[in-house]
Motif scaffolding. Sequence first.
Motif, PDB file in Angstrom:
ATOM      1  N   ASP A 126     -35.274 -85.835  34.196  1.00 47.61           N
ATOM      2  CA  ASP A 126     -35.172 -87.251  33.847  1.00 47.61           C
ATOM      3  C   ASP A 126     -36.490 -87.775  33.300  1.00 47.61           C
ATOM      4  O   ASP A 126     -36.527 -88.518  32.305  1.00 47.61           O
ATOM      5  CB  ASP A 126     -34.761 -88.079  35.085  1.00 47.61           C
ATOM      6  CG  ASP A 126     -33.345 -87.742  35.552  1.00 47.61           C
ATOM      7  OD1 ASP A 126     -32.563 -87.222  34.722  1.00 47.61           O
ATOM      8  OD2 ASP A 126     -33.034 -87.991  36.731  1.00 47.61           O
ATOM      9  N   THR A 152     -37.863 -83.131  44.893  1.00 50.09           N
ATOM     10  CA  THR A 152     -36.834 -82.950  43.869  1.00 50.09           C
ATOM     11  C   THR A 152     -35.508 -83.626  44.209  1.00 50.09           C
ATOM     12  O   THR A 152     -34.682 -83.862  43.315  1.00 50.09           O
ATOM     13  CB  THR A 152     -36.581 -81.447  43.618  1.00 50.09           C
ATOM     14  OG1 THR A 152     -36.287 -80.794  44.855  1.00 50.09           O
ATOM     15  CG2 THR A 152     -37.775 -80.793  42.959  1.00 50.09           C
ATOM     16  N   SER A 209     -36.308 -86.250  39.520  1.00 50.53           N
ATOM     17  CA  SER A 209     -35.971 -85.082  38.702  1.00 50.53           C
ATOM     18  C   SER A 209     -36.941 -84.958  37.536  1.00 50.53           C
ATOM     19  O   SER A 209     -37.153 -85.917  36.771  1.00 50.53           O
ATOM     20  CB  SER A 209     -34.546 -85.189  38.155  1.00 50.53           C
ATOM     21  OG  SER A 209     -34.306 -84.160  37.207  1.00 50.53           O
ATOM     22  N   ARG A 247     -35.405 -77.612  34.946  1.00 48.38           N
ATOM     23  CA  ARG A 247     -34.912 -77.707  36.318  1.00 48.38           C
ATOM     24  C   ARG A 247     -35.461 -78.981  36.962  1.00 48.38           C
ATOM     25  O   ARG A 247     -36.407 -79.578  36.433  1.00 48.38           O
ATOM     26  CB  ARG A 247     -35.339 -76.482  37.118  1.00 48.38           C
ATOM     27  CG  ARG A 247     -34.936 -75.145  36.504  1.00 48.38           C
ATOM     28  CD  ARG A 247     -35.340 -73.998  37.445  1.00 48.38           C
ATOM     29  NE  ARG A 247     -36.740 -74.073  37.849  1.00 48.38           N
ATOM     30  CZ  ARG A 247     -37.754 -73.533  37.179  1.00 48.38           C
ATOM     31  NH1 ARG A 247     -37.521 -72.864  36.058  1.00 48.38           N
ATOM     32  NH2 ARG A 247     -39.002 -73.644  37.638  1.00 48.38           N
ATOM     33  N   PRO A 248     -34.942 -79.363  38.105  1.00 48.03           N
ATOM     34  CA  PRO A 248     -35.471 -80.569  38.773  1.00 48.03           C
ATOM     35  C   PRO A 248     -36.964 -80.476  39.071  1.00 48.03           C
ATOM     36  O   PRO A 248     -37.645 -81.502  39.132  1.00 48.03           O
ATOM     37  CB  PRO A 248     -34.649 -80.654  40.062  1.00 48.03           C
ATOM     38  CG  PRO A 248     -33.351 -79.976  39.728  1.00 48.03           C
ATOM     39  CD  PRO A 248     -33.730 -78.844  38.799  1.00 48.03           C
TER      40      PRO A 248
END
Length: 883
Positions: A839, A832, A836, A856-857
């Motif tokens: 992304d 992480t 990500s 979340r990541p």
Amino acid sequence: MTSVNELRETFLSFFESKGHTRKASAPLVPDNDPTLLFVNAGMVPFKNIFTGAETPFAPRATSSQKCVRAGGKHNDLDNVGYTARHHTFFEMLGNFSFGDYFKDDAIDFAWELVTKEFGLAKDRLLVTVYAEDDEAAAIWKKVAGLSDDRIIRIPTSDNFWSMGDTGPCGPCSEIFFDHGPGVPGGPPGSPDEDGDRFIEIWNLVFMQFDQQQGGSRVDLPKPSIDTGMGLERMAAVLQGKHNNYETDLFMKLIAAEEDVYKAKAAGDHLASFRVIADHLRTSAFLIADGVTPSNEGRGYVLRRIMRRAMRHGHILGAREPAMYKLVQTLADEMGDAYPELHRAQPAIEAALEQEEARFQRTLGRGLALLEEATEGLGEGSELPGETAFKLYDTFGFPLDLTQDILRGRGMGVDQSGFDAAMAEQKKAAREAWSGSGDKASEAVWFRVRDKTGPTEFLGYAGTEGQGTLKAIVSAGAMQDTCSGGECELVFDRTPFYAESGGQAGDHGEIHFENGARFIVRDVQKRAGDLHVHIGELTDGSIAPGDRATLQAAAQRRQRIRANHSATHLLHAALRSVLGPHVTQKGSLVEEDRLRFDFSHGGPVTPAELEAIENQVNAVIRQNDEARIEVMAPDEAIEAGALALFGEKYGDEVRVLSMGRPLEDGSRPYSVELCGGTHVARTGDIAAFVITSEGGVSAGVRRIEAATGAEALDFLKARAQVALDLADQLKVPLKDVGRKVAQLNEERRTLERELADAKRKLAMGGGGSSAPAGPEEVGGYKLIARVAEGVGGKDLRGLIDEAKAKMGSGIAVFIGVNDGKAAVAVGVTEDLTDKVSAVDLVRVAAAEVGGKGGGGRPDMAQAGGPDGAKAEAALDAVRKALAG
């Protein structure tokens, strides 16, 4: 010491001795002014009398009128609890002359009351008059013997009252009490007039002009008097206090608060105690007058007030509903003057408890957000408007509640930012300050009423009667004749019921002696007691004075009667099964159905609905006589009749009693005040069935039901559904439930098996061009799959399984259902800091037509409308990872 209750009674008794008719306070919800959310002055209930639209009921009157100022032009909410004399709820004592006496008597009465009855020293009093009102100044000098320096002439509009841009207006004269030189402040009109030394205790309005368009004024043919004495302010003067909250009534409420909140009304807590005492009164009286907390209109104002008080309760340490425990003390103190507090007490307590329970659930989260948003802000800073709006929209914090919290920290709120966020909010109906939405009283009907007098209703005895046409209204004006088409007719007497109390107006026909024929499509009540027949003249022509036979549709009336009587039994059953907090919040009684809205904190369970239905039908089977008695409203309520909160009743009311008690007791099953038409015996209702139950708004539920033939048709239709199911399932009727349960369990098993198969297929690469195992992309292990028929909620399980299988890597699954795509991306913890999931999910979402995505990541999800591009989305992720 003169107590608040003694003061109120002394004022009213004094003016009764002077020939005034004592009028009970009107409800807080005005019925004659669509511009007002609430009655905010003592003269509001008499507005149509002062404008000439309505004939006075007496030449002079006196009242103690309930008032609320908490929204729109008259908004005292922000100051309440922090100043000596601001309230949201207050009582306005007043005496009124409707073209009877004028300035001489008004001033004479005022001076006698304050100096003799209340015993105020003459040398502690001074008065103001409008600068041009030489007449009032001369009368004060003659009656009170005041010197010129104690009759202060005020040249501004402060001493000239007007109802609006046009209409009745006139000069004012105010009486001030001097607390003495030990208190800072100067007399009215001086630079120091805002101090506390000189306190206005009474305002006398001399209504003597009619303001014309263009600015000119003409004398009113019958000058009138309107006065207002704030009860709370006068009580403080008589009890030697500078602060209204130190008078006997408020001190008793505050003492009860100390017991409930286990805190002392001192220091930093004092303002909180005062806020709660004031807002308790406002909330209780609004609920007693039929207002329910909601997100718009009057209900929103009530909710703001309740939650502001409850937030101060939280400051005092309350973590569970507590405000409702104060209602008993309020009813003990004010219930004799306002019996509606006793009648509505269970409903008031239930509404307060339910609202505080809701607010307590969100308050902690909202305060945490506020703390986070204000971290680092110093004194004099402003909270961003977007944050204030989030508190409002998500956590139920009205703007002024946020402002109130921040005021103690020396901070403000970006009002323009809040307003901008509000404007973007789709449900703009929450902006609730434009007025009540009620219809204004139409002046034409008051003119008709003055000309014709009230309509005599014959419909209790039957559906046919003789009458004389008294007025024709068309296009908003009285007409001399009607020769066909749409119009509205008023007769001296009629058997047609006019819509009121939820009961629909009658339909029928009117046959005139001259051969004319009028079809009645509706009957409405106007100007209080006019029955207005709305419809079409199909034959002949008519004029006032013509005689006619009026025939209301008998069968329709019979069905409406049954439904109306059933609502009364339903109301009693609801209170019996759910509790005495249940109160009627509205009803609709038509020919083929009934609808009943009531206060209750949550859904009614199937078992409760069955018990309610059973009770109503048990009373129907009693076939007991429905008994009607005519008596005074107070006498009826004292005898146990249930009145609707906020409803106005005349000097006499009809009390309907139905059914015998189902358990021990001597009172009839249902006793209510009602002017509608009803069955002769409960058996005439025949049968009662509930067809639906659901929520209308916070704390308000709705039941729809049917009686008689409609109830039988409903039950037959429901039985036919069961018969059809039995036929399709090939089982006896008694086994339908068991068979349906069996089929449901089989369906759930198949769904689980199908979901498991889809998951295995997706994990194995089936339905995708991807390799069966993890692939290597950009130095990372990647499992990327299209999962046909898998919904977004099932993708998380696939992600977790894939991450576990790889140990270290990235998983991307796109579920395709009904042509739409759901995207999920997972990244193992060790990656992480390099990759990500948020992304990557945005990259994939863009390919399938979605926007954004979040998470979340290590785990993120998104969606898009174009599932056909799922493979392209996976390729986009591969490309992003490859760099």
